[in-house]
Design a protein around this motif. Structure first.
Motif, PDB file in Angstrom:
ATOM      1  N   LYS A 325      66.854  60.394  87.589  1.00 38.92           N
ATOM      2  CA  LYS A 325      67.930  60.647  88.079  1.00 38.92           C
ATOM      3  C   LYS A 325      68.133  60.531  89.666  1.00 38.92           C
ATOM      4  O   LYS A 325      69.142  60.451  90.163  1.00 38.92           O
ATOM      5  N   HIS A 326      67.012  59.895  90.379  1.00 36.91           N
ATOM      6  CA  HIS A 326      67.069  59.766  91.486  1.00 36.91           C
ATOM      7  C   HIS A 326      66.910  58.033  91.761  1.00 36.91           C
ATOM      8  O   HIS A 326      66.063  57.918  92.533  1.00 36.91           O
ATOM      9  N   LEU A 328      68.658  55.557  92.764  1.00 31.62           N
ATOM     10  CA  LEU A 328      69.153  54.772  93.726  1.00 31.62           C
ATOM     11  C   LEU A 328      68.245  54.058  94.573  1.00 31.62           C
ATOM     12  O   LEU A 328      68.256  52.942  94.937  1.00 31.62           O
ATOM     13  N   PRO A 337      69.784  50.963  87.213  1.00 31.74           N
ATOM     14  CA  PRO A 337      69.522  52.372  86.691  1.00 31.74           C
ATOM     15  C   PRO A 337      69.926  52.480  85.292  1.00 31.74           C
ATOM     16  O   PRO A 337      71.061  52.192  85.114  1.00 31.74           O
ATOM     17  N   TYR A 339      70.118  55.458  84.175  1.00 32.81           N
ATOM     18  CA  TYR A 339      70.920  56.629  84.294  1.00 32.81           C
ATOM     19  C   TYR A 339      72.376  56.620  84.782  1.00 32.81           C
ATOM     20  O   TYR A 339      72.503  56.168  85.899  1.00 32.81           O
ATOM     21  N   THR A 342      74.246  57.416  88.098  1.00 32.11           N
ATOM     22  CA  THR A 342      73.970  56.667  89.160  1.00 32.11           C
ATOM     23  C   THR A 342      74.869  55.481  89.445  1.00 32.11           C
ATOM     24  O   THR A 342      75.249  55.144  90.641  1.00 32.11           O
ATOM     25  N   THR A 345      78.164  56.090  91.368  1.00 35.86           N
ATOM     26  CA  THR A 345      78.110  56.650  93.041  1.00 35.86           C
ATOM     27  C   THR A 345      78.542  55.551  93.851  1.00 35.86           C
ATOM     28  O   THR A 345      78.388  54.387  93.556  1.00 35.86           O
ATOM     29  N   TYR A 348      75.741  53.506  94.769  1.00 34.50           N
ATOM     30  CA  TYR A 348      75.344  52.119  94.304  1.00 34.50           C
ATOM     31  C   TYR A 348      76.383  51.160  94.092  1.00 34.50           C
ATOM     32  O   TYR A 348      75.962  49.869  94.433  1.00 34.50           O
TER      33      TYR A 348
END
Length: 430
Positions: A325-326, A328, A337, A339, A342, A345, A348
Motif C-alpha cells: 500500500k505504501h 510510492l 506499483p 496496488y 497508488t 495519486t 505518482y
C-alpha cells in the motif's frame, strides 16, 4: 543460520529487537542496490509506524541462489515468515508444499483487496483457487531515448515524447534518422545482444505482439509457432546486420554518453535520472501492430511452515500489506506499483519518466504459467542462449526457431524437480 544460508546483507535494525515489539517477523528478500535501499526505507517506515512488530530482514543473492535457499528452508521447516519471489517462478515452487496460501480475509483487514489490482496480475498469483503470491510491482522492459538526440533527428512529437512507432519499417526508419545525427563511435541502440536474459525478454515481447502461443490450455501440447518466432528473431538480428548495434558494447554506459536509444529494464531509471540526462522512456515499440512489453512482478509469498499461524503469520500479512500500500517509495526505483490506488495519486502522476510508461500495466507480455518459466528459470536458461545465437549471427533464425520448439517440447514432457523433497536433499530446483 547466516553462515549456512549465505546472507548477502542485513537490513537496518535486523539484529536488534525493538523494545516495544511483541512479534518478530523474519523476512527474506533479494533486493540489492537501489531496490535494496528503497526496501530498507519502507521497512524503516513500517517500524516507525509502531505496529509492535520487529522485522528481521535478510537480503540474499539474487537469482537461483535465492530460490535454492528458500526452497531448502521451506522443505526443511526453517522458512522465514515472509519472502519475495518473481511471480513467474511461483507455479514451479510447489504451491501447497513449499509455499503456503495467503489468508485473503486477513489481507483485507489490513486494507489489501483483490479489486485493488489488475485482474490479470492478481490471477497470476492464484494456483488451484488459492492466492500464493501477493503482487508488489510490475517491472517491464522499456525503450529509453535521449531527447537531445531525437530532437535533432526530428523524432520528438509536440508533447516532447518519441514519435509513435507501429511497424518494423517505421522502427528502422527511426533508427536510421537517429543514427544520422548521433555522436561518432556510438551504437544507435543498446540491445544487450550477448545477454541471454535480455534477449529472451525481448523475444517474449515481440512473440506476444504477434499473438504467438506457447502451449494449449491444459499445458499438454506445444503450440509454439516457428514462423512467428522466425519473424521475431529476424527482427532482432536486423539491428546488428544493419549496423545499429555494436555487439558486446556497454549499453547503459553508451546511452549515458550520448547513444540515442537503449532497451533496458525500468530499474535503470534511477541510473539515468542520477546522470541528469534529458531522456524519456516508453514501452518497447509495438512493431508488430499490438501493444506488449515484457513484464515480470515481484510478489510477497509465505514460505511453507508446518506450524504457520499465530502472531508471526499475522505480522507477515500486516507487513506485506503495508509495503504494497505504501509503494510510492518503491516506484522511485522505476517499478510500477501493483496496488492501483497508488497510481491515482498526484505524487505518482508527477514521477517522470514513470508516468510515461505506466500504460505497460495493461499490455504485459509474460512467460507461460508453467513450472519451468519465470525470472532466471529453466525456460530462460534453455532458450535465452539460442536467441542470442540468432541475434549475434552464429545461427540462422529459422533453425533457431525450430530448436526453440524442440526445447519447449522436452521441457513440457519433463517433471518439475521442485517437489519439496529434492530441494531439501540438495537436488535440482527450477
Amino acid at each position: 543460520m547466516a553462515g549456512s544460508f549465505g546472507f548477502a546483507a542485513l537490513g537496518t535494525g535486523a539484529d536488534a529487537l525493538a523494545s516495544s515489539a511483541h512479534t518478530r517477523v523474519r523476512y527474506w528478500n533479494l533486493f540489492s542496490g537501489g531496490d535494496g535501499a528503497n526496501m530498507i526505507a519502507m521497512l524503516d517506515a513500517f517500524r516507525k509506524a509502531g505496529p509492535g512488530i520487529d522485522v528481521k530482514d535478510s537480503t540474499l543473492q539474487w537469482g537461483n541462489p535465492f530460490y535454492t535457499k528458500l526452497a531448502m528452508a521451506a522443505a526443511g521447516n526453517r522458512a522465514p515468515d515472509l519472502g519475495v519471489m518473481h511471480m513467474g517462478r511461483v507455479t514451479g515452487f510447489s504451491p501447497g508444499r513449499l509455499l503456503d496460501p495467503w489468508d485473503v480475509e486477513l489481507l483485507a483487514e489490513y486494507g489489501v483487496r483483490e479489486q485493488d489490482f489488475k485482474p490479470e496480475l492478481w490471477r497470476r498469483g492464484v494456483i488451484d483457487g488459492k492466492l500464493y503470491a501477493l503482487p508488489l510491482d510490475i517491472h517491464v522492459q522499456l525503450c529509453f531515448y535521449r531527447k537531445d538526440v531525437l530532437k535533432k533527428a526530428d523524432l520528438l512529437g509536440d508533447d516532447g515524447r518519441m514519435i509513435p512507432v507501429t511497424s518494423t519499417d517505421e522502427w528502422f526508419d527511426v533508427l536510421r534518422k537517429a543514427k544520422a545525427v548521433q555522436k561518432k563511435g556510438f551504437q544507435t541502440i543498446g540491445l544487450w545482444t550477448n545477454d541471454q536474459n535480455f534477449q529472451w525478454w525481448f523475444f517474449v515481447t515481440f512473440y506476444t505482439q504477434l499473438g504467438g502461443k506457447w502451449f494449449d490450455d491444459t499445458d499438454t501440447e506445444v503450440l509454439f509457432d516457428t514462423d512467428k518466432a522466425t519473424q521475431v528473431l529476424e527482427f532482432l538480428r536486423r539491428h546488428v546486420t544493419d549496423g545499429y548495434v555494436i555487439p558486446g558494447a556497454p549499453t547503459g554506459e553508451q546511452f549515458v554518453n550520448g547513444a540515442p536509444f537503449t532497451w533496458e529494464g525500468n530499474w535503470s531509471v534511477p541510473v539515468f535520472s542520477g546522470a541528469k540526462l534529458d531522456y524519456g522512456a516508453t514501452p518497447l515499440p509495438p512493431v508488430f501492430g499490438r501493444q506488449a512489453t515484457h513484464a515480470e512482478s515481484h510478489a510477497f509469498v509465505l514460505p511453507h511452515q508446518s506450524d504457520r499461524g499465530g502472531a508471526a503469520n499475522e505480522g507477515a500479512h500486516e507487513l506485506a500489506a503495508y509495503v504494497v500500500k505504501h509503494a510510492l517509495q518503491w516506484a522511485a526505483g522505476g517499478h510500477i506499483p501493483a496496488y492501483t490506488p497508488t497510481l491515482a495519486t498526484d505524487a505518482y502522476k508527477k514521477l517522470t519518466p514513470q508516468n510515461q510508461y505506466v500504460s505497460a500495466m495493461d499490455h504485459q507480455a509474460t512467460e507461460p504459467k508453467v513450472w519451468f518459466a519465470g525470472s532466471t528459470g529453466v525456460l530462460a536458461q534453455d532458450l535465452g542462449p539460442v536467441v542470442v545465437s540468432s541475434t549475434t549471427g552464429s545461427a540462422e533464425p529459422d533453425k533457431v526457431a525450430r530448436t526453440m520448439k524442440s526445447h519447449l517440447t522436452k521441457l513440457l514432457a519433463s517433471k518439475n524437480p521442485m517437489d519439496g523433497r529434492t530441494a531439501a536433499q540438495g537436488g535440482a530446483v527450477a
